[in-house]
Design a protein around this motif. Structure first.
Motif, PDB file in Angstrom:
ATOM      1  N   GLN A 132       1.134  -0.860  -0.381  1.00  0.00           N
ATOM      2  CA  GLN A 132       0.054  -0.184   0.121  1.00  0.00           C
ATOM      3  C   GLN A 132       0.870   1.361  -0.131  1.00  0.00           C
ATOM      4  OE1 GLN A 132      -3.167  -0.756  -0.030  1.00  0.00           O
ATOM      5  NE2 GLN A 132      -4.197  -2.361   1.252  1.00  0.00           N
ATOM      6  N   THR A 133       0.199   2.180  -1.031  1.00  0.00           N
ATOM      7  CA  THR A 133       0.992   3.662  -0.567  1.00  0.00           C
ATOM      8  C   THR A 133       0.282   4.723   0.175  1.00  0.00           C
ATOM      9  OG1 THR A 133       2.510   2.692  -2.455  1.00  0.00           O
ATOM     10  CG2 THR A 133       2.493   5.197  -2.095  1.00  0.00           C
ATOM     11  N   VAL A 134       0.662   5.692   0.681  1.00  0.00           N
ATOM     12  CA  VAL A 134      -0.203   6.810   1.186  1.00  0.00           C
ATOM     13  C   VAL A 134       0.412   7.923   1.088  1.00  0.00           C
ATOM     14  CG1 VAL A 134      -1.357   7.613   3.142  1.00  0.00           C
ATOM     15  CG2 VAL A 134      -1.720   5.030   3.221  1.00  0.00           C
ATOM     16  N   THR A 135      -0.459   8.551   0.688  1.00  0.00           N
ATOM     17  CA  THR A 135       0.304   9.909   0.665  1.00  0.00           C
ATOM     18  C   THR A 135       0.087  11.300   1.930  1.00  0.00           C
ATOM     19  OG1 THR A 135       1.020   9.468  -1.265  1.00  0.00           O
ATOM     20  CG2 THR A 135       1.194  12.309  -0.264  1.00  0.00           C
ATOM     21  N   ALA A 136       0.617  11.739   3.042  1.00  0.00           N
ATOM     22  CA  ALA A 136       0.392  12.754   3.402  1.00  0.00           C
ATOM     23  C   ALA A 136       0.817  14.235   2.980  1.00  0.00           C
ATOM     24  CB  ALA A 136       0.862  12.824   5.191  1.00  0.00           C
ATOM     25  N   THR A 137      -0.401  14.956   2.754  1.00  0.00           N
ATOM     26  CA  THR A 137       0.182  16.713   2.031  1.00  0.00           C
ATOM     27  C   THR A 137       0.014  17.017   3.574  1.00  0.00           C
ATOM     28  OG1 THR A 137      -0.469  15.699   0.746  1.00  0.00           O
ATOM     29  CG2 THR A 137      -0.446  17.993   0.564  1.00  0.00           C
ATOM     30  N   PHE A 138       0.844  18.469   3.206  1.00  0.00           N
ATOM     31  CA  PHE A 138       1.596  19.289   4.637  1.00  0.00           C
ATOM     32  C   PHE A 138       1.350  20.012   3.843  1.00  0.00           C
ATOM     33  CE2 PHE A 138       1.540  16.688   8.405  1.00  0.00           C
ATOM     34  CZ  PHE A 138       1.714  15.420   7.619  1.00  0.00           C
ATOM     35  N   THR A 139       1.289  21.471   4.628  1.00  0.00           N
ATOM     36  CA  THR A 139       1.992  23.157   3.608  1.00  0.00           C
ATOM     37  C   THR A 139       2.270  24.120   4.915  1.00  0.00           C
ATOM     38  OG1 THR A 139      -0.864  23.559   4.074  1.00  0.00           O
ATOM     39  CG2 THR A 139      -0.168  23.179   2.076  1.00  0.00           C
ATOM     40  N   ALA A 140       3.166  24.564   4.563  1.00  0.00           N
ATOM     41  CA  ALA A 140       3.713  25.757   5.425  1.00  0.00           C
ATOM     42  C   ALA A 140       1.775  26.897   5.504  1.00  0.00           C
ATOM     43  CB  ALA A 140       4.387  26.632   5.322  1.00  0.00           C
ATOM     44  N   ALA A 141       2.690  27.724   6.591  1.00  0.00           N
ATOM     45  CA  ALA A 141       1.419  28.492   6.703  1.00  0.00           C
ATOM     46  C   ALA A 141       2.410  30.099   6.113  1.00  0.00           C
ATOM     47  CB  ALA A 141       0.952  28.662   8.660  1.00  0.00           C
ATOM     48  N   ILE A 142       1.390  30.969   6.180  1.00  0.00           N
ATOM     49  CA  ILE A 142       2.078  32.527   4.870  1.00  0.00           C
ATOM     50  C   ILE A 142       1.710  32.856   6.074  1.00  0.00           C
ATOM     51  CG2 ILE A 142       1.534  33.349   3.533  1.00  0.00           C
ATOM     52  CD1 ILE A 142       2.372  30.725   2.324  1.00  0.00           C
ATOM     53  N   TYR A 143       3.236  33.574   6.378  1.00  0.00           N
ATOM     54  CA  TYR A 143       3.324  35.063   7.301  1.00  0.00           C
ATOM     55  C   TYR A 143       3.593  35.991   6.236  1.00  0.00           C
ATOM     56  CZ  TYR A 143       3.508  31.770  11.232  1.00  0.00           C
ATOM     57  OH  TYR A 143       2.994  30.747  11.762  1.00  0.00           O
ATOM     58  N   THR A 144       3.120  37.521   6.889  1.00  0.00           N
ATOM     59  CA  THR A 144       2.876  37.908   6.252  1.00  0.00           C
ATOM     60  C   THR A 144       4.239  39.448   6.241  1.00  0.00           C
ATOM     61  OG1 THR A 144       0.664  38.996   5.503  1.00  0.00           O
ATOM     62  CG2 THR A 144       2.311  40.922   5.529  1.00  0.00           C
ATOM     63  N   LEU A 145       4.757  40.393   6.140  1.00  0.00           N
ATOM     64  CA  LEU A 145       6.337  40.970   6.423  1.00  0.00           C
ATOM     65  C   LEU A 145       5.670  42.642   5.509  1.00  0.00           C
ATOM     66  CD1 LEU A 145       9.229  41.624   6.807  1.00  0.00           C
ATOM     67  CD2 LEU A 145      10.036  41.097   4.612  1.00  0.00           C
ATOM     68  N   THR A 146       6.028  43.115   6.719  1.00  0.00           N
ATOM     69  CA  THR A 146       5.501  44.768   6.237  1.00  0.00           C
ATOM     70  C   THR A 146       6.971  45.374   6.810  1.00  0.00           C
ATOM     71  OG1 THR A 146       3.117  44.513   7.026  1.00  0.00           O
ATOM     72  CG2 THR A 146       4.329  46.236   7.173  1.00  0.00           C
ATOM     73  N   VAL A 147       7.187  46.336   5.549  1.00  0.00           N
ATOM     74  CA  VAL A 147       8.522  47.203   5.908  1.00  0.00           C
ATOM     75  C   VAL A 147       8.092  48.369   6.285  1.00  0.00           C
ATOM     76  CG1 VAL A 147      10.555  48.271   4.819  1.00  0.00           C
ATOM     77  CG2 VAL A 147       9.777  45.591   5.045  1.00  0.00           C
ATOM     78  N   THR A 148       8.540  49.510   7.053  1.00  0.00           N
ATOM     79  CA  THR A 148       7.965  50.751   6.978  1.00  0.00           C
ATOM     80  C   THR A 148       9.036  51.500   6.458  1.00  0.00           C
ATOM     81  OG1 THR A 148       6.700  50.623   8.562  1.00  0.00           O
ATOM     82  CG2 THR A 148       7.199  52.825   7.473  1.00  0.00           C
ATOM     83  N   LYS A 149       9.858  52.278   5.888  1.00  0.00           N
ATOM     84  CA  LYS A 149      10.598  53.497   4.914  1.00  0.00           C
ATOM     85  C   LYS A 149      10.366  54.884   5.745  1.00  0.00           C
ATOM     86  CE  LYS A 149      11.029  53.928   0.957  1.00  0.00           C
ATOM     87  NZ  LYS A 149      11.796  56.131   1.212  1.00  0.00           N
ATOM     88  N   LEU A 150      11.448  55.283   6.566  1.00  0.00           N
ATOM     89  CA  LEU A 150      11.700  56.463   7.984  1.00  0.00           C
ATOM     90  C   LEU A 150      12.978  57.051   6.485  1.00  0.00           C
ATOM     91  CD1 LEU A 150      11.162  55.751  10.707  1.00  0.00           C
ATOM     92  CD2 LEU A 150       9.149  56.621   8.919  1.00  0.00           C
ATOM     93  N   GLY A 151      12.852  58.398   5.855  1.00  0.00           N
ATOM     94  CA  GLY A 151      12.935  59.056   5.918  1.00  0.00           C
ATOM     95  C   GLY A 151      13.958  58.824   3.969  1.00  0.00           C
ATOM     96  N   GLY A 152      14.036  59.714   3.341  1.00  0.00           N
ATOM     97  CA  GLY A 152      15.235  59.698   1.717  1.00  0.00           C
ATOM     98  C   GLY A 152      14.043  59.498   1.053  1.00  0.00           C
ATOM     99  N   GLY A 153      13.144  59.139   0.805  1.00  0.00           N
ATOM    100  CA  GLY A 153      12.083  59.432  -0.186  1.00  0.00           C
ATOM    101  C   GLY A 153      12.809  58.771  -1.453  1.00  0.00           C
ATOM    102  N   SER A 154      12.669  59.116  -2.311  1.00  0.00           N
ATOM    103  CA  SER A 154      12.724  57.893  -3.544  1.00  0.00           C
ATOM    104  C   SER A 154      14.887  57.625  -3.904  1.00  0.00           C
ATOM    105  CB  SER A 154      12.520  59.070  -5.088  1.00  0.00           C
ATOM    106  OG  SER A 154      12.700  60.879  -4.735  1.00  0.00           O
TER     107      SER A 154
END
Length: 214
Positions: A113-135
């Motif tokens: 017999q062959t059985v497959t167990a499927t897992f997925t990684a959670a997805i996390y959000t990265l938020t970057v704030t840039k202070l100063g410098g403009g373009s």
């Protein structure tokens, strides 16, 4: 004499009466004679390696996947599989050998017999704030996702290692990282084991600025 194994078994060998091996057994009966035919009865059960770190375990013991994803069990044995995802991962379900859903998987070993167990990684959000410098300043990520200026948030699977790089030009220099990354180097590296928020601070480089610079 000849030996014919039943479904799920194999003929191992003869013993006694001068017989051995797996061919026919010929005995000249000049006295009471005992001949034994040995049929080990096993079937192989395998669990496909998961698509993300986790631990499918079996009862009776034999499967512990990760490390051990295939094992032999006696013919007719009922094997129960349990899937336990590690932190940051989700168990999506079973497939194969009549198993489905996210509960335990029970397999009757009447054949391989062959059985497959499927897992997925959670997805996390990265938020970057840039202070100063403009373009004149920017923050980018590896793997790609953040390019701030324009794109200051990105999503990554749990366990991803992300590097942020700060770039400054003109009258600006990079000062420091704060939040979920800290330091004064122009880059920082961290693991996405939760949602992350990082601030990149840029300041004026007055050492290269003449007295009339804005």
């Amino acid at each position: 004499m000849s030996a014919s194994p039943a479904v799920g078994s194999t003929f191992a060998s003869w013993s006694g009466g001068g017989c051995s091996g797996t061919g026919t057994c010929t005995v000249t009966v000049t006295a009471a004679t005992t001949v034994t035919a040995t049929f080990p009865s096993t079937a192989t059960r395998s669990a496909s390696p998961p698509t993300a770190p986790a631990a499918p375990d079996a009862s009776p013991a034999g499967i512990n996947c990760g490390a051990t994803c295939a094992s032999a069990f006696n013919y007719g044995t009922t094997v129960t599989l349990t899937a336990t995802p590690i932190a940051g991962h989700t168990f999506n379900g079973w497939s194969g050998a009549g198993c489905s859903g996210t509960g335990t998987c029970t397999v009757s070993m009447t054949t391989a017999q062959t059985v497959t167990a499927t897992f997925t990684a959670a997805i996390y959000t990265l938020t970057v704030t840039k202070l100063g410098g403009g373009s004149s300043t920017s923050v980018s990520s590896f793997p790609a996702g953040v390019s701030c200026g324009a794109t200051c948030t990105a999503q990554y699977p749990a366990g991803s290692v992300v590097e942020l790089d700060a770039f400054a030009s003109g009258l600006w220099i990079f000062s420091e990282w704060t939040g979920d990354c800290a330091g004064t180097d122009s880059f920082c590296t961290f693991t996405m084991d939760a949602n992350k928020a990082v601030t990149a601070q840029f300041i004026r480089d007055f050492g290269t600025c003449d007295p009339n610079c804005p």
